[in-house]
Design a protein around this motif. Structure first.
Motif, PDB file in Angstrom:
ATOM      1  N   LEU A  65       0.843  -1.197   0.000  1.00 24.45           N
ATOM      2  CA  LEU A  65       0.000   0.000   0.000  1.00 24.45           C
ATOM      3  C   LEU A  65       0.878   1.247   0.000  1.00 24.45           C
ATOM      4  CD1 LEU A  65      -2.640  -1.077   2.688  1.00 24.45           C
ATOM      5  CD2 LEU A  65      -2.958  -1.021   0.204  1.00 24.45           C
ATOM      6  N   GLU A  69      -3.385   3.386  -1.291  1.00 19.26           N
ATOM      7  CA  GLU A  69      -3.706   2.780  -2.585  1.00 19.26           C
ATOM      8  C   GLU A  69      -2.836   1.545  -2.812  1.00 19.26           C
ATOM      9  OE1 GLU A  69      -6.076   3.763  -4.579  1.00 19.26           O
ATOM     10  OE2 GLU A  69      -6.614   5.584  -3.457  1.00 19.26           O
ATOM     11  N   TRP A  70      -3.406   0.570  -3.545  1.00 19.82           N
ATOM     12  CA  TRP A  70      -2.639  -0.613  -3.899  1.00 19.82           C
ATOM     13  C   TRP A  70      -1.540  -0.250  -4.892  1.00 19.82           C
ATOM     14  CZ3 TRP A  70      -3.155  -4.801  -1.083  1.00 19.82           C
ATOM     15  CH2 TRP A  70      -4.368  -5.037  -0.416  1.00 19.82           C
ATOM     16  N   CYS A  71      -0.373  -0.837  -4.670  1.00 18.97           N
ATOM     17  CA  CYS A  71       0.761  -0.483  -5.526  1.00 18.97           C
ATOM     18  C   CYS A  71       1.650  -1.706  -5.755  1.00 18.97           C
ATOM     19  CB  CYS A  71       1.559   0.659  -4.898  1.00 18.97           C
ATOM     20  SG  CYS A  71       2.835   1.332  -5.969  1.00 18.97           S
ATOM     21  N   CYS A  87      -7.807  -4.244  -6.807  1.00 17.08           N
ATOM     22  CA  CYS A  87      -8.382  -2.901  -6.937  1.00 17.08           C
ATOM     23  C   CYS A  87      -9.781  -2.821  -6.336  1.00 17.08           C
ATOM     24  CB  CYS A  87      -8.421  -2.487  -8.414  1.00 17.08           C
ATOM     25  SG  CYS A  87      -6.804  -1.979  -9.045  1.00 17.08           S
TER      26      CYS A  87
END
Length: 227
Positions: A65, A69-71, A87
């Motif tokens: 994160l 946000e997902w990364c 997502c």
């Protein structure tokens, strides 16, 4: 130890009862906890994605994160697919929680045992063995005796553990559960003294009759009943 190895064999069965409630990702293993739609990254994609991310096996979900946000690194087809799948998973500030069987229920050894054990019919001698004032090692020994599971010499000689089936108290008879506890002269004398302490005057009965007698008389909270 043997006991722990047997317990570990139950992990797949226990895993079916665990419910992973995703939170902020601080507690869940990135690779081995089934936080991704009921499965773990390791089960779904293997070890290669672990290498591609450059993270070690101790990585947590939060390590993927960035500013909420997902990364996931976009360096392989699997990682691109993972990024697309996560997502739809909202990022939360709540703690990660594992429930047992249903959301809201925490784990306990009793719940785990009740969930995974093989159930059988109730037996009428349950209260004789597992009464509230039991001494555990005595109750366990009685449980083995009722089930005919004591490793007496008549059984051990068959499998080659001992070379003789004669009673350990040297009375010359074959040692069986029936003999060892109720027919051997040494045991008979002990039982006579025990019955005398309980103010009970009767003959020593065969094992099956003794169990029946206990079921009929070992009721209540008085000392002689518990004894």
């Amino acid at each position: 130890s043997w006991s722990w190895r047997q317990i570990l064999l139950l992990r797949p069965m226990a895993r079916e009862h665990l419910i992973y409630k995703w939170g902020n990702g601080e507690r869940f293993s990135l690779w081995f906890d089934p936080w991704l739609q009921g499965d773990s990254i390791h089960v779904l994609y293997g070890c290669r994605v672990m290498y591609d991310t450059g993270l070690g096996i101790q990585a947590r979900v939060k390590d993927m994160l960035r500013e909420g946000e997902w990364c996931w690194p976009q360096v392989s087809g699997d990682l691109i697919e993972i990024q697309q799948r996560v997502c739809g998973i909202p990022v939360s500030t709540n703690l990660d929680i594992i429930f047992w069987d249903k959301v809201g229920d925490t784990f306990s050894t009793n719940r785990a045992w009740q969930a995974i054990r093989a159930r059988s019919n109730n037996v009428d001698w349950h209260d004789v063995v597992w009464h509230p004032k039991r001494i555990l090692k005595h109750a366990f020994s009685l449980w083995l005796a009722i089930r005919g599971a004591h490793r007496t010499r008549d059984k051990l000689v068959v499998v080659g553990v001992t070379h003789t089936a004669q009673c350990i108290f040297h009375c010359g008879e074959t040692e069986s559960t029936e003999h060892l506890f109720f027919q051997c002269p040494f045991s008979v004398n002990i039982w006579r003294e025990v019955l005398k302490l309980c103010n009970i005057t009767r003959l020593i009965l065969p094992w099956a009759n003794e169990v029946q007698w206990m079921k009929e008389h070992a009721k209540g909270n008085k000392f002689d009943h518990a004894l």
